[in-house]
Design a protein around this motif. Structure first.
Motif, PDB file in Angstrom:
ATOM      1  N   CYS A  63      33.291  26.529 -12.621  1.00  0.00           N
ATOM      2  CA  CYS A  63      31.840  26.603 -12.836  1.00  0.00           C
ATOM      3  C   CYS A  63      31.259  25.224 -13.144  1.00  0.00           C
ATOM      4  N   SER A  64      31.997  24.401 -13.865  1.00  0.00           N
ATOM      5  CA  SER A  64      31.538  23.031 -14.155  1.00  0.00           C
ATOM      6  C   SER A  64      31.389  22.237 -12.863  1.00  0.00           C
ATOM      7  N   ASN A  65      32.310  22.473 -11.933  1.00  0.00           N
ATOM      8  CA  ASN A  65      32.198  21.788 -10.641  1.00  0.00           C
ATOM      9  C   ASN A  65      30.933  22.228  -9.898  1.00  0.00           C
ATOM     10  N   ASP A 121      29.059  29.467  -5.051  1.00  0.00           N
ATOM     11  CA  ASP A 121      27.780  28.765  -5.151  1.00  0.00           C
ATOM     12  C   ASP A 121      27.147  28.684  -3.783  1.00  0.00           C
ATOM     13  N   GLY A 122      25.902  28.248  -3.719  1.00  0.00           N
ATOM     14  CA  GLY A 122      25.182  28.130  -2.456  1.00  0.00           C
ATOM     15  C   GLY A 122      24.992  26.700  -2.020  1.00  0.00           C
ATOM     16  N   ARG A 158      22.142  28.767  -7.850  1.00  0.00           N
ATOM     17  CA  ARG A 158      22.816  29.842  -8.579  1.00  0.00           C
ATOM     18  C   ARG A 158      24.330  29.707  -8.429  1.00  0.00           C
ATOM     19  N   MET A 159      25.031  30.257  -9.373  1.00  0.00           N
ATOM     20  CA  MET A 159      26.479  30.400  -9.244  1.00  0.00           C
ATOM     21  C   MET A 159      26.857  31.810  -9.686  1.00  0.00           C
ATOM     22  N   ARG A 160      27.906  32.337  -9.032  1.00  0.00           N
ATOM     23  CA  ARG A 160      28.349  33.686  -9.335  1.00  0.00           C
ATOM     24  C   ARG A 160      29.822  33.670  -9.700  1.00  0.00           C
ATOM     25  N   GLY A 177      27.558  27.427   1.473  1.00  0.00           N
ATOM     26  CA  GLY A 177      28.057  27.543   0.117  1.00  0.00           C
ATOM     27  C   GLY A 177      29.563  27.458   0.051  1.00  0.00           C
ATOM     28  N   THR A 178      30.082  27.502  -1.163  1.00  0.00           N
ATOM     29  CA  THR A 178      31.514  27.344  -1.399  1.00  0.00           C
ATOM     30  C   THR A 178      32.016  28.477  -2.282  1.00  0.00           C
ATOM     31  N   THR A 179      33.196  28.985  -1.951  1.00  0.00           N
ATOM     32  CA  THR A 179      33.839  30.020  -2.756  1.00  0.00           C
ATOM     33  C   THR A 179      35.233  29.555  -3.140  1.00  0.00           C
TER      34      THR A 179
END
Length: 509
Positions: A425-427, A458-459, A440-442, A494-496
């Motif tokens: 999440c920090s990244n 994230d998006g 946003r982040m999920r 985005g990235t997962t």
């Protein structure tokens, strides 16, 4: 005559009145069967009540002679006794009949074993009996009408349109002819991942109790929807109950269940204690947070308690009709209730509710209303959708840690999971939206068998990490070192980051 008058005055349904009448008249008047026919206020066939043989259950089952007799009786003067039936020889009769109400919608017949000659004394006796029967039947019809109205009112107010996942409710009225009580319950979502639960029992029976129940239930529902804590709900209900004379001494249990953290916050106003089953542990009674019933003066504020729930925990809230028995200690019945719950933990929650009612029900049925609310905490997935900002990281850590505790994840493994999810999440915060407004982040987590999968989404877009990150950019290395698998999927949209963790079999039951 005196015995019959006393007995029918205590009757509470039509069949009971007829049984008493048959018992008193079988010998003196040679009565084999008593038939009562009641016509509805609208069109349709009348209902038939019979004591004795042969029994019939519908108008069509009556032989044509009796149908004509009952139809003719509707034209007679009320409470006037007539001999009836097609006698096989002159001077004999099959029985007596009379219309018992001014509307002539109730006709009763006393049928002899065989046609016989009746005396003047017989007629006088039956004429006197008919007066008592008219009053008794009027009383029981009013009683049954009030009970049906109360029951309809109660069921209409109690039935939630839909129940949140994991919940089952049951309402079992006392066996007829007892009046219904003031038992009530409610289950409603009050916020994301938070569900309010209320179970209560008003003093008294019948329509007045149902009316009080409706007012208190509506007030409790409104208070829970404001976000009030259970103790505050009870404090406000005290004020409501003071304005409703019949609400004094109502017992209420109020809880708010957090399905994400797996915890229940509760406060109890004189109600029977809920039963909690957690894993293989013995049944536990939630006896904390207890105080006096509603509107009972007390100098102390309403207390509140919290109990953690683990995955698979079963919580039962109920009213005292489930465990109160004449001549039996209530503690022994509550202990039996705990045993039934412990025996059924492997069953679906619907089956548990049915088993509780079946195994706790006395041979002759419940003599008081019973309301139960059952909840089982399932392994619900975690979903956190928040702003990709540093100020949100603490909230993510706390919510994830609480969810892990609720799913029996060992502390050391839970600490590692929180560490690497916080790094991911920090990244997102530092890199995903660089040069743009924060997006946003999920965080999504679920358990599949003995493996946990966590995704941080994230998006934005991340830069490809260098081969030698130096003193920074070691987050991905940490994730790979701590988790059992890491998959990074980056696209322009985005990235997962998905991580998996094997769970000890002992922690999953």
């Amino acid at each position: 005559m005196a015995r019959l008058a006393t007995a029918v005055s205590l009757a509470t349904n039509v069949d009971e009145v007829l049984s008493i009448l048959l018992a008193q008249c079988a010998s003196p008047l040679d009565v084999a069967r008593v038939i009562a026919v009641i016509w509805p206020h609208t069109d349709g066939d009348p209902t038939i009540h019979v004591a004795g043989d042969p029994a019939v259950s519908s108008w069509d089952e009556l032989d044509p002679d009796w149908q004509r007799t009952f139809d003719d009786a509707r034209d007679w003067l009320p409470l006037t006794v007539n001999t009836v039936g097609a006698a096989p020889s002159a001077g004999t009769t099959r029985g007596f009949a009379a219309a018992l109400s001014s509307k002539r919608d109730v006709v009763i017949c006393l049928e002899h074993h065989r046609p016989r000659v009746v005396s003047t004394e017989d007629r006088r006796l039956v004429s006197a009996l008919v007066g008592h029967l008219g009053l008794a039947l009027q009383h029981v019809r009013q009683f049954e009408s009030a009970r049906e109205t109360s029951l309809t009112l109660q069921r209409s107010m109690l039935a939630p349109s839909t129940l949140p996942a994991g919940f089952v409710v049951r309402y079992e009225p006392a066996v007829s002819p007892l009046e219904i009580g003031g038992d009530f319950y409610d289950v409603l979502p009050v916020a994301e991942q938070r569900i309010g639960v209320v179970v209560g029992d008003c003093v008294g029976r019948g329509l007045s109790a149902a009316a009080v129940m409706g007012q208190l239930r509506a007030s409790a529902r409104a208070l829970l929807l404001t976000g009030a804590e259970p103790s505050d709900v009870l404090a406000h209900l005290d004020s409501v109950a003071e304005l409703i004379p019949a609400a004094f001494c109502t017992t209420v249990f109020v809880a708010v269940i957090d399905t994400e953290t797996g915890s229940v916050h509760y406060s109890n106003a004189g109600h029977v204690p809920p039963v909690l089953i957690t894993g293989a542990s013995p049944p536990e009674l939630l006896t904390d947070g207890r105080s006096v019933p509603l509107a009972v003066q007390s100098e102390e504020p309403r207390p509140q308690a919290t109990r953690a729930l683990t995955s698979g925990s079963t919580l039962l809230l109920y009213t005292d009709g489930l465990v109160e028995r004449r001549g039996d200690a209530i503690d022994s019945q509550i202990e039996r209730l705990g045993e039934v719950l412990a025996e059924t933990t492997a069953q679906p929650i619907e089956s548990v509710a049915d088993a509780v009612l079946a195994k706790l029900m006395p041979d002759n049925g419940f003599d008081d209303d019973v309301a139960i609310v059952l909840y089982r905490l399932e392994r619900a997935p975690l979903r956190i959708d928040t702003e990709a900002a540093a100020i949100r990281l603490s909230e993510v850590r706390h919510r994830l840690a609480a969810w892990l505790r609720g799913n029996d994840v060992p502390d050391r493994l839970a600490d590692d999971i929180v560490l690497v999810v916080n790094e991911a999440c920090s990244n997102c915060v530092e890199h995903a939206y660089r040069g743009r407004d924060p997006g946003r982040m999920r965080v999504e987590a679920d358990i599949r068998g003995h493996e946990m999968h966590i995704r941080v989404i994230d998006g934005g877009s991340w830069k490809t990490p260098p081969a030698d990150p130096g003193t920074r950019g070691r987050g991905l290395m940490l994730m790979r070192a701590v988790s059992d698998g890491v998959d990074l999927d980056g696209t322009p949209a985005g990235t997962t980051v998905e991580m998996s963790f094997r769970l000890p079999t002992t922690s999953r039951g």
